[in-house]
Enzyme design. Structure first.
Site, PDB file in Angstrom:
ATOM      1  CD  GLU A 245      -1.789   9.397 -18.023  1.00  0.00           C
ATOM      2  OE1 GLU A 245      -1.295   9.425 -16.865  1.00  0.00           O
ATOM      3  OE2 GLU A 245      -2.157   8.372 -18.598  1.00  0.00           O
ATOM      4  CB  CYS A 279      -2.019   6.323 -15.237  1.00  0.00           C
ATOM      5  SG  CYS A 279      -3.012   6.079 -16.702  1.00  0.00           S
TER       6      CYS A 279
HETATM    7  P1  NDP Z   1       9.706   6.560 -16.727  1.00  0.00           P
HETATM    8  O1  NDP Z   1       8.723   7.564 -16.358  1.00  0.00           O
HETATM    9  O2  NDP Z   1      11.088   6.801 -16.249  1.00  0.00           O
HETATM   10  O3  NDP Z   1       9.716   6.449 -18.297  1.00  0.00           O
HETATM   11  C1  NDP Z   1      10.636   5.674 -18.983  1.00  0.00           C
HETATM   12  C2  NDP Z   1      10.613   6.102 -20.414  1.00  0.00           C
HETATM   13  O4  NDP Z   1      10.964   7.483 -20.501  1.00  0.00           O
HETATM   14  C3  NDP Z   1      11.609   5.340 -21.241  1.00  0.00           C
HETATM   15  O5  NDP Z   1      11.090   5.157 -22.545  1.00  0.00           O
HETATM   16  C4  NDP Z   1      12.795   6.277 -21.261  1.00  0.00           C
HETATM   17  O6  NDP Z   1      13.586   6.063 -22.410  1.00  0.00           O
HETATM   18  C5  NDP Z   1      12.114   7.624 -21.308  1.00  0.00           C
HETATM   19  N1  NDP Z   1      12.936   8.715 -20.772  1.00  0.00           N
HETATM   20  C6  NDP Z   1      13.784   8.691 -19.737  1.00  0.00           C
HETATM   21  N2  NDP Z   1      14.360   9.902 -19.571  1.00  0.00           N
HETATM   22  C7  NDP Z   1      13.842  10.704 -20.526  1.00  0.00           C
HETATM   23  C8  NDP Z   1      14.029  12.067 -20.873  1.00  0.00           C
HETATM   24  N3  NDP Z   1      14.879  12.850 -20.222  1.00  0.00           N
HETATM   25  N4  NDP Z   1      13.321  12.549 -21.919  1.00  0.00           N
HETATM   26  C9  NDP Z   1      12.471  11.754 -22.593  1.00  0.00           C
HETATM   27  N5  NDP Z   1      12.262  10.469 -22.310  1.00  0.00           N
HETATM   28  C10 NDP Z   1      12.933   9.951 -21.284  1.00  0.00           C
HETATM   29  O7  NDP Z   1       9.082   5.181 -16.333  1.00  0.00           O
HETATM   30  P2  NDP Z   1       9.577   3.786 -15.818  1.00  0.00           P
HETATM   31  O8  NDP Z   1       9.183   2.819 -16.848  1.00  0.00           O
HETATM   32  O9  NDP Z   1      11.000   3.798 -15.381  1.00  0.00           O
HETATM   33  O10 NDP Z   1       8.647   3.680 -14.546  1.00  0.00           O
HETATM   34  C11 NDP Z   1       8.866   4.495 -13.402  1.00  0.00           C
HETATM   35  C12 NDP Z   1       7.560   4.730 -12.687  1.00  0.00           C
HETATM   36  O11 NDP Z   1       6.680   5.463 -13.517  1.00  0.00           O
HETATM   37  C13 NDP Z   1       6.792   3.459 -12.343  1.00  0.00           C
HETATM   38  O12 NDP Z   1       7.252   2.893 -11.155  1.00  0.00           O
HETATM   39  C14 NDP Z   1       5.380   3.948 -12.263  1.00  0.00           C
HETATM   40  O13 NDP Z   1       5.120   4.423 -10.962  1.00  0.00           O
HETATM   41  C15 NDP Z   1       5.338   5.125 -13.221  1.00  0.00           C
HETATM   42  N6  NDP Z   1       4.665   4.791 -14.485  1.00  0.00           N
HETATM   43  C16 NDP Z   1       3.506   5.436 -14.761  1.00  0.00           C
HETATM   44  C17 NDP Z   1       2.820   5.122 -15.900  1.00  0.00           C
HETATM   45  C18 NDP Z   1       1.539   5.796 -16.224  1.00  0.00           C
HETATM   46  O14 NDP Z   1       0.700   5.219 -16.898  1.00  0.00           O
HETATM   47  N7  NDP Z   1       1.352   7.033 -15.841  1.00  0.00           N
HETATM   48  C19 NDP Z   1       3.285   4.099 -16.838  1.00  0.00           C
HETATM   49  C20 NDP Z   1       4.537   3.507 -16.467  1.00  0.00           C
HETATM   50  C21 NDP Z   1       5.194   3.853 -15.320  1.00  0.00           C
HETATM   51  P3  NDP Z   1      15.210   6.091 -22.328  1.00  0.00           P
HETATM   52  O15 NDP Z   1      15.584   5.390 -21.078  1.00  0.00           O
HETATM   53  O16 NDP Z   1      15.679   5.417 -23.562  1.00  0.00           O
HETATM   54  O17 NDP Z   1      15.568   7.533 -22.351  1.00  0.00           O
END
Ligand code: NDP
Length: 475
Positions: A245, A279
């Protein structure tokens, strides 16, 4: 005052790690507590614990697992005040309005509903010679990677259908909102057998370790499209099934026959619930020129009337932006719009003082090609594009690489439905936006991900079909 060190839960036990990191209150900038940085060995131990107990959990009857879900709903109810306060302190959304109490109430509903749903055996084919049945069996261990915008609600969307259908879970919260998610997992464990629901926390590598771990059979992720793509790659190692999602850039189209005063509340909260950090929020508003000015005026009046501040304070309904990464993205897009000479009806500059406060910002006279329109702002800034030709508005709404939600606003149901049919999104709402429901499937198209959550289809997504095919002649 000493800082609290929170714990993960693995196999029913509280687990600490040698290294920790800080989690902040985005309204004050203060440290809320310390979160364990799980090691790769701890991630593997959590997956192993979930794996070990999964057969026994799957062997329970549907009625027994439904009973556990109802017990978890009761735990959430009993701890509503504690969890809501933690969410406000860590995520920032206020207690009041569509805030943290609303979020925990949503968790309760999204726990009770899967407890009420059935996945009966389906007959794919039957004649005198054979009978082919479709049974829904659990997939195994679900790795759930939860975001920071709705840290408990979205975790619930991942945990509850998985447990209901006989899977076990390892959940990894966002590094920005780990405390409230770890605490919810700890509380839910008070009524679950050990190992059924485990948590690992960290920042930087833990999500990658979890999603690529051997033993993980299904990954549920909510977050950015770029991390979603990495998860698809990780699933090539363990053949995990994935539900992604991945957010969107939802368009809303307002037709000339609306009453601006009547639709203003729906447009406002459709755009600014959780400060736009949702989202399926309206992220681009296309308004017909006949009602453009009146719609903008109504939204501006509402923006001025909504108190913003520390969400623990009474009456506050708008909180801070959750984290500095997101705050900086919003500032960057706003500065770009300023350079394009867009018109700022209200807001437009970060607020002074502690905390990540950015006011509700309405932007008009903005070109559809501007970055603020084309990129997901995920914050309290709404670009409003005036249109005169409906075909062009639909074309602009569809011309992005994502497609989570969309909406059309009109007093003419037939025309609204016709526009809805032409909009490219997983859900198109009519005269509402983002009004998800636990019985109704929800998911995106294009780069907004794949698979659905909620309802019977959401339950199916955490199962795999098993066919039992019977030769009647020898039965
Ligand atoms: P990310 O999409 O980068 O997700 C971060 C999470 O994913 C952390 O828990 C991280 O854990 C994990 N992650 C990172 N790399 C991997 C991987 N290769 N495999 C599995 N898990 C991984 O979100 P951000 O929080 O950095 O936000 C970035 C953008 O995402 C925001 O600016 C926004 O636009 C969007 N967003 C959308 C959401 C929605 O509801 N659809 C919710 C939040 C953000 P770790 O670092 O420990 O690996």
């Amino acid at each position: 005052m000493s800082v609290i060190i929170y714990t993960n839960t693995c196999n029913g036990q509280a687990i600490t790690s040698a290294a920790t990191f800080e989690s902040y209150n985005p309204a004050t900038g203060e440290v809320l507590g310390l979160v364990p940085s799980s090691t790769q060995e701890q991630v593997q131990a959590a997956v192993a614990a979930a794996k070990a107990v999964q057969p026994a959990w799957a062997a329970l009857s549907d009625e027994e697992r439904k009973g556990y879900l109802m017990q978890m709903a009761k735990v959430l109810e009993d701890n509503l005040d504690y969890l809501a306060k933690l969410v406000t302190q860590e995520q920032g959304k206020p207690l009041a309005g569509p805030g943290s109490v609303f979020e925990i109430q949503g968790c309760i509903g999204w726990t009770q509903v899967p407890a009420s749903l059935e996945l009966p055996v389906e007959i794919a084919f039957e004649d005198d010679t054979r009978r082919d049945e479709i049974h829904r069996t659990p997939i195994g261990v679900v790795a759930a990677i939860a975001p920071w915008n709705w840290p408990l609600l979205i975790a619930t969307w991942q945990i509850m259908p998985s447990l209901r259908t006989g899977n076990t879970v390892v959940i990894k919260p966002s590094e920005y909102t780990s405390i409230c998610t770890l605490e919810m997992v700890r509380l839910l464990n008070t009524v679950l057998p050990a190992g059924v629901l485990n948590s690992v926390s960290g920042s930087g590598e833990v999500g990658g370790w979890l999603s690529s771990a051997l033993g993980v059979d299904k990954i549920m992720f909510t977050g950015s499209s770029s991390t979603g793509a990495k998860i698809i790659q990780a699933s090539a190692k363990n053949y995990a099934r994935v539900t992604l999602e991945l957010g969107g850039n939802d368009a809303a189209i307002v037709l000339p026959d609306v009453d601006p005063a009547k639709i203003a509340q729906g447009l406002f909260w459709g755009s600014f619930i959780n400060m736009g950090q949702t989202c399926a929020c309206i992220k681009r508003l296309y308004v017909h020129e006949a009602v453009h000015d009146a719609v903008v005026e109504e939204l501006n009046k509402l923006a001025a009337a909504m108190p913003m501040g520390n969400g623990l304070e009474e009456g506050v309904v708008l909180g801070p932006v959750q984290n500095r990464m997101q705050f900086n993205k919003i500032v960057d897009l706003v500065e770009d719009a300023k350079q394009q000479a867009a018109n700022f009806v209200c807001g437009g500059a970060a607020m002074q003082g502690a905390g990540n406060f950015f006011p509700i910002t309405l932007v008009t006279q903005i070109d559809n090609a501007a970055r603020l329109v084309q990129e997901e702002q995920f914050g309290p800034v709404l670009p409003i594009v005036k249109f005169s030709n409906l075909d062009e508005a639909i074309q602009m709404a569809n011309a992005v690489e994502v497609g989570l939600g969309a909406s059309v606003w009109s007093s003419n149901p037939e025309q609204a439905r016709e526009v809805a049919n032409r909009m490219q999104a997983g859900t198109v709402w009519i005269n509402q936006h983002g009004t998800i429901h636990p019985m109704v499937p929800f998911g995106g198209i294009k780069q907004s991900g794949f698979g659905v959550e909620f309802g019977v289809d959401g339950l199916k997504a955490v199962t795999q079909p098993k066919i039992i095919s019977i030769n009647k002649a020898l039965a």
